[in-house]
Scaffold this active site. Sequence first.
Site, PDB file in Angstrom:
ATOM      1  N   CYS A 174      -8.473  -5.465  -9.701  1.00 14.32           N
ATOM      2  CA  CYS A 174      -8.115  -4.421 -10.656  1.00 14.32           C
ATOM      3  C   CYS A 174      -7.669  -3.211  -9.830  1.00 14.32           C
ATOM      4  O   CYS A 174      -8.490  -2.554  -9.192  1.00 14.32           O
ATOM      5  CB  CYS A 174      -9.336  -4.108 -11.523  1.00 14.32           C
ATOM      6  SG  CYS A 174      -9.011  -2.954 -12.836  1.00 14.32           S
TER       7      CYS A 174
ATOM      8  N   CYS B 209       0.332   3.143   3.563  1.00 11.32           N
ATOM      9  CA  CYS B 209       0.756   2.635   4.881  1.00 11.32           C
ATOM     10  C   CYS B 209       1.801   1.520   4.828  1.00 11.32           C
ATOM     11  O   CYS B 209       2.197   1.020   5.881  1.00 11.32           O
ATOM     12  CB  CYS B 209      -0.461   2.159   5.667  1.00 11.32           C
ATOM     13  SG  CYS B 209      -1.151   0.589   5.101  1.00 11.32           S
TER      14      CYS B 209
ATOM     15  N   CYS C 267      -7.220  -1.182   1.319  1.00 10.70           N
ATOM     16  CA  CYS C 267      -6.192  -1.714   2.204  1.00 10.70           C
ATOM     17  C   CYS C 267      -6.857  -1.997   3.547  1.00 10.70           C
ATOM     18  O   CYS C 267      -7.520  -1.117   4.105  1.00 10.70           O
ATOM     19  CB  CYS C 267      -5.057  -0.710   2.363  1.00 10.70           C
ATOM     20  SG  CYS C 267      -3.848  -1.195   3.626  1.00 10.70           S
TER      21      CYS C 267
ATOM     22  N   CYS D 159       0.846  -1.191   0.000  1.00 12.89           N
ATOM     23  CA  CYS D 159       0.000   0.000   0.000  1.00 12.89           C
ATOM     24  C   CYS D 159       0.883   1.243   0.000  1.00 12.89           C
ATOM     25  O   CYS D 159       1.795   1.366   0.818  1.00 12.89           O
ATOM     26  CB  CYS D 159      -0.899  -0.028   1.240  1.00 12.89           C
ATOM     27  SG  CYS D 159      -1.913   1.455   1.431  1.00 12.89           S
TER      28      CYS D 159
ATOM     29  N   CYS E   1      -5.287   0.548   6.406  1.00 13.17           N
ATOM     30  CA  CYS E   1      -5.516   1.997   6.462  1.00 13.17           C
ATOM     31  C   CYS E   1      -6.755   2.478   5.711  1.00 13.17           C
ATOM     32  O   CYS E   1      -7.081   3.656   5.756  1.00 13.17           O
ATOM     33  CB  CYS E   1      -4.280   2.741   5.965  1.00 13.17           C
ATOM     34  SG  CYS E   1      -4.023   2.644   4.170  1.00 13.17           S
TER      35      CYS E   1
END
Length: 129
Positions: A108, A41, A84, A38, A87
Site C-alpha cells: 500500500c 532516488c 526504498c 522512488c 535511499c
Amino acid sequence: MAYNELNSEEKSVIVGKGTEMPFTGEYDNFYKEGTYICRRCNNPLFPSKAKFEAGCGWPAFDENFPNAVKRIPDPDGQRIEIECANCGAHLGHVFVGEKFTDKDTRHCVNSISIRFIPKEKKLPKILNK
C-alpha cells in the site's frame, strides 16, 4: 551525489513518514504500462503489471522488483513499513494474508512517494547519497 529535490508535501511523507489522504494520490486509479520508481532516488520499485485495485485509496502492488523494497516493523507495533532499499524513503506499508491476489501481498504505497515512467521512456539514473 544528491537525491531529487522534494517539495514540503513530498518531504512530509517521504522523510517524515507521513501518509497522503486516501483517494487523492495521482496513481490511485492509474493503470498504464511502465515502471514505478522512488520519487527521491529513482530506484525502480514496482512493475506496472504488479498494480491492482484494492479499493484502499492508495496504489496497491502485489510484488516489487528484487531487493528494491525494505520491510521494517512500524513503530505502531501493528504494521510493516516499506522503504526504498536504496535511499530509505518511506513508501507506505505492506500487508499479507488479505487474499486480493494470488501473491497474497499488498504493498500500500503513497502516490507522492513514487513516480511513474511509461514503458517507452528510459528510466532515469538511480541516485545515491
